[in-house]
Design a protein around this motif. Structure first.
Motif, PDB file in Angstrom:
ATOM      1  N   ILE A 273      27.790  38.185  38.386  1.00  0.00           N
ATOM      2  CA  ILE A 273      28.630  39.385  38.348  1.00  0.00           C
ATOM      3  C   ILE A 273      29.213  39.690  39.720  1.00  0.00           C
ATOM      4  N   GLY A 274      28.499  39.304  40.780  1.00  0.00           N
ATOM      5  CA  GLY A 274      29.057  39.477  42.116  1.00  0.00           C
ATOM      6  C   GLY A 274      30.247  38.568  42.338  1.00  0.00           C
ATOM      7  N   LEU A 275      30.140  37.332  41.872  1.00  0.00           N
ATOM      8  CA  LEU A 275      31.243  36.375  42.011  1.00  0.00           C
ATOM      9  C   LEU A 275      32.459  36.840  41.223  1.00  0.00           C
ATOM     10  N   ILE A 276      32.231  37.297  40.000  1.00  0.00           N
ATOM     11  CA  ILE A 276      33.344  37.796  39.177  1.00  0.00           C
ATOM     12  C   ILE A 276      33.997  39.000  39.842  1.00  0.00           C
ATOM     13  N   GLY A 277      33.169  39.919  40.345  1.00  0.00           N
ATOM     14  CA  GLY A 277      33.710  41.114  40.983  1.00  0.00           C
ATOM     15  C   GLY A 277      34.509  40.811  42.235  1.00  0.00           C
ATOM     16  N   THR A 278      34.023  39.880  43.065  1.00  0.00           N
ATOM     17  CA  THR A 278      34.732  39.580  44.312  1.00  0.00           C
ATOM     18  C   THR A 278      36.046  38.847  44.057  1.00  0.00           C
ATOM     19  N   TYR A 279      36.081  37.990  43.056  1.00  0.00           N
ATOM     20  CA  TYR A 279      37.336  37.298  42.758  1.00  0.00           C
ATOM     21  C   TYR A 279      38.337  38.215  42.058  1.00  0.00           C
ATOM     22  N   GLN A 280      37.894  39.388  41.636  1.00  0.00           N
ATOM     23  CA  GLN A 280      38.797  40.345  41.002  1.00  0.00           C
ATOM     24  C   GLN A 280      39.061  41.558  41.891  1.00  0.00           C
ATOM     25  N   VAL A 281      38.708  41.481  43.181  1.00  0.00           N
ATOM     26  CA  VAL A 281      38.875  42.635  44.056  1.00  0.00           C
ATOM     27  C   VAL A 281      40.344  43.044  44.117  1.00  0.00           C
ATOM     28  N   PHE A 282      40.577  44.331  43.924  1.00  0.00           N
ATOM     29  CA  PHE A 282      41.955  44.829  43.899  1.00  0.00           C
ATOM     30  C   PHE A 282      42.078  46.209  44.532  1.00  0.00           C
ATOM     31  N   ASP A 283      41.259  47.174  44.069  1.00  0.00           N
ATOM     32  CA  ASP A 283      41.491  48.570  44.433  1.00  0.00           C
ATOM     33  C   ASP A 283      41.385  48.827  45.930  1.00  0.00           C
ATOM     34  N   GLN A 284      40.371  48.241  46.596  1.00  0.00           N
ATOM     35  CA  GLN A 284      40.251  48.461  48.039  1.00  0.00           C
ATOM     36  C   GLN A 284      41.437  47.866  48.795  1.00  0.00           C
ATOM     37  N   VAL A 285      41.890  46.685  48.364  1.00  0.00           N
ATOM     38  CA  VAL A 285      43.049  46.052  49.002  1.00  0.00           C
ATOM     39  C   VAL A 285      44.302  46.892  48.775  1.00  0.00           C
ATOM     40  N   TYR A 286      44.472  47.370  47.559  1.00  0.00           N
ATOM     41  CA  TYR A 286      45.653  48.172  47.223  1.00  0.00           C
ATOM     42  C   TYR A 286      45.711  49.449  48.060  1.00  0.00           C
ATOM     43  N   VAL A 287      44.569  50.111  48.230  1.00  0.00           N
ATOM     44  CA  VAL A 287      44.542  51.392  48.930  1.00  0.00           C
ATOM     45  C   VAL A 287      44.599  51.209  50.443  1.00  0.00           C
ATOM     46  N   MET A 288      43.870  50.217  50.972  1.00  0.00           N
ATOM     47  CA  MET A 288      43.659  50.142  52.422  1.00  0.00           C
ATOM     48  C   MET A 288      44.684  49.292  53.164  1.00  0.00           C
ATOM     49  N   THR A 289      45.128  48.178  52.574  1.00  0.00           N
ATOM     50  CA  THR A 289      45.989  47.265  53.339  1.00  0.00           C
ATOM     51  C   THR A 289      47.219  46.781  52.589  1.00  0.00           C
ATOM     52  N   ALA A 290      47.251  46.878  51.265  1.00  0.00           N
ATOM     53  CA  ALA A 290      48.369  46.373  50.459  1.00  0.00           C
ATOM     54  C   ALA A 290      48.659  44.901  50.731  1.00  0.00           C
ATOM     55  N   VAL A 300      43.866  37.238  44.973  1.00  0.00           N
ATOM     56  CA  VAL A 300      44.479  36.750  43.738  1.00  0.00           C
ATOM     57  C   VAL A 300      44.757  37.908  42.788  1.00  0.00           C
ATOM     58  N   ALA A 301      43.810  38.834  42.662  1.00  0.00           N
ATOM     59  CA  ALA A 301      44.011  39.969  41.762  1.00  0.00           C
ATOM     60  C   ALA A 301      45.177  40.842  42.234  1.00  0.00           C
ATOM     61  N   TYR A 302      45.288  41.057  43.543  1.00  0.00           N
ATOM     62  CA  TYR A 302      46.417  41.834  44.054  1.00  0.00           C
ATOM     63  C   TYR A 302      47.719  41.072  43.878  1.00  0.00           C
ATOM     64  N   LEU A 303      47.667  39.745  43.956  1.00  0.00           N
ATOM     65  CA  LEU A 303      48.870  38.934  43.736  1.00  0.00           C
ATOM     66  C   LEU A 303      49.339  39.053  42.290  1.00  0.00           C
ATOM     67  N   VAL A 304      48.408  39.175  41.344  1.00  0.00           N
ATOM     68  CA  VAL A 304      48.787  39.407  39.940  1.00  0.00           C
ATOM     69  C   VAL A 304      49.613  40.677  39.837  1.00  0.00           C
ATOM     70  N   TYR A 305      49.123  41.742  40.467  1.00  0.00           N
ATOM     71  CA  TYR A 305      49.845  43.018  40.447  1.00  0.00           C
ATOM     72  C   TYR A 305      51.204  42.888  41.133  1.00  0.00           C
ATOM     73  N   ARG A 306      51.241  42.250  42.292  1.00  0.00           N
ATOM     74  CA  ARG A 306      52.496  42.159  43.046  1.00  0.00           C
ATOM     75  C   ARG A 306      53.537  41.333  42.310  1.00  0.00           C
ATOM     76  N   ASN A 307      53.108  40.211  41.711  1.00  0.00           N
ATOM     77  CA  ASN A 307      54.056  39.402  40.948  1.00  0.00           C
ATOM     78  C   ASN A 307      54.592  40.151  39.741  1.00  0.00           C
ATOM     79  N   GLY A 308      53.700  40.847  39.042  1.00  0.00           N
ATOM     80  CA  GLY A 308      54.114  41.507  37.809  1.00  0.00           C
ATOM     81  C   GLY A 308      54.942  42.753  38.026  1.00  0.00           C
ATOM     82  N   PHE A 309      54.527  43.608  38.981  1.00  0.00           N
ATOM     83  CA  PHE A 309      55.156  44.916  39.115  1.00  0.00           C
ATOM     84  C   PHE A 309      56.118  45.003  40.292  1.00  0.00           C
ATOM     85  N   ASP A 310      55.743  44.474  41.448  1.00  0.00           N
ATOM     86  CA  ASP A 310      56.650  44.552  42.596  1.00  0.00           C
ATOM     87  C   ASP A 310      57.804  43.559  42.483  1.00  0.00           C
TER      88      ASP A 310
END
Length: 344
Positions: A273-290, A300-310
């Motif tokens: 579950i730690g491995l799954i959680g770390t490979y899906q990290v998004f919220d801290q990156v989105y809030v703190m550094t974008a 990778v998870a933030y790249l999913v958001y950026r490709n889809g929405f930005d």
């Protein structure tokens, strides 16, 4: 005799599926259907701004752009994959070790105020990650509390760290102590490109900004892992420890040769579950550094958001998500082979 038995079995069958139906319908609507829709979108060119029916079929082009074609999408994907891998390699072992240590401490009968410590260690896990990220943004400022604390410890003989604005990799910083920098590194390190990045970029290590997020994540997730380990520790038979004491084992030997082997299934679960959680990290990156600075916190998870929405490329975003799914699945299988699920 057979008719009443079959009738009773039929009634049990109807009753069982009737109770299962509400949950099955909810899972079908809100889980299975979106997954199938995302899989369908990953093979199409859809901006997300028009109806999906107006999208065009592109086959495997979205996947080729991410994995094969020499373009900015492939470069960004492997930058994000590198960052996420460094993130997982740093967070998972440390949060697992810290959680096991905390669980071992709060599970001791001689410890006074065990309930207080258990609650205190677990509290960050149930607090809003956005709220905690905003607090740590303030702590990580150049004149923030963390830099002030470091200055106090070092008696002022240190420059304040730009925690969330520094793209320097930790391995690069370590090599610079030995005089190895971008200017002095051998040409094969700075000119040889692999998947859009030089070897020097691949071995950068996590940036200072990413390390700051890693420390935040370790602190917030260790409490949950601690509870899991604590439940497993309380499930170990007391007779096993008594036998170890009778054999003259010390506390360290008991922990190494009795506790840890008995916790192997729990360690596998926690690491998974730690491995799954770390490979899906998004919220801290989105809030703190974008994703910044200079894409050193792009995951990778933030790249999913950026490709889809930005970038209005929902097909590429969906393809990125499914590649991430396959990657996590493969890593879990490898981890299962290495750690094992059964107690020793």
């Amino acid at each position: 005799m057979l008719a009443p038995l079959r009738s009773r079995q039929r009634e049990d069958w109807v009753a069982g599926y009737t109770f299962l139906a509400p949950a099955a319908i909810i899972l079908l609507i809100f889980l299975v259907v979106p997954i199938l829709f995302a899989l369908w979108i990953s093979f199409r060119d859809w901006s997300g701004l028009n109806p999906p029916a107006q999208s065009t079929w592109v086959g495997l082009r979205n996947y080729a752009d991410l994995l094969i074609q020499n373009n900015i999408r492939r470069t960004d994907f492997f930058i994000a994959l590198k960052n996420t891998t460094f993130y997982a390699l740093g967070v998972v072992p440390l949060q697992t070790a810290l959680a096991l240590l905390l669980a071992s401490i709060v599970n001791q009968k001689w410890l006074k105020g065990r309930t207080f410590f258990r609650t205190s260690f677990y509290l960050p896990s149930i607090t809003s990650s956005v709220a905690i990220s905003l607090i740590f943004m303030w702590l990580y400022q150049r004149n923030g509390l963390i830099n002030r604390l470091i200055e106090a410890i070092m008696l002022g003989n240190v420059q304040p760290i730009n925690w969330l604005a520094s793209p320097n990799g930790l391995i690069h910083n370590l090599l610079s102590l030995f005089g190895i920098t971008l200017r002095t590194a051998p040409p094969w390190l700075t000119h040889t490109e692999i998947l859009g990045q030089t070897v020097w970029q691949w071995i950068s290590g996590p940036s200072v900004a990413l390390t700051a997020i890693m420390l935040l994540n370790i602190w917030t997730t260790s409490g949950t892992m601690m509870l899991i380990f604590m439940a497993a520790l309380q499930d170990i038979p007391r007779a096993v420890y008594e036998a170890a004491i009778m054999d003259g084992a010390t506390s360290a030997q008991t922990f190494r040769y009795v506790t840890v082997p008995m916790l192997r299934p729990t360690i596998f679960f926690v690491v998974t579950i730690g491995l799954i959680g770390t490979y899906q990290v998004f919220d801290q990156v989105y809030v703190m550094t974008a994703g910044g600075p200079v894409k050193t916190t792009l995951t990778v998870a933030y790249l999913v958001y950026r490709n889809g929405f930005d970038n209005a490329a929902m097909g590429v975003g969906a393809a990125t998500a499914f590649i991430l799914f396959v990657l996590i699945f493969v890593l879990t299988l490898i981890q299962r082979r290495v750690i094992g699920e059964k107690a020793a």
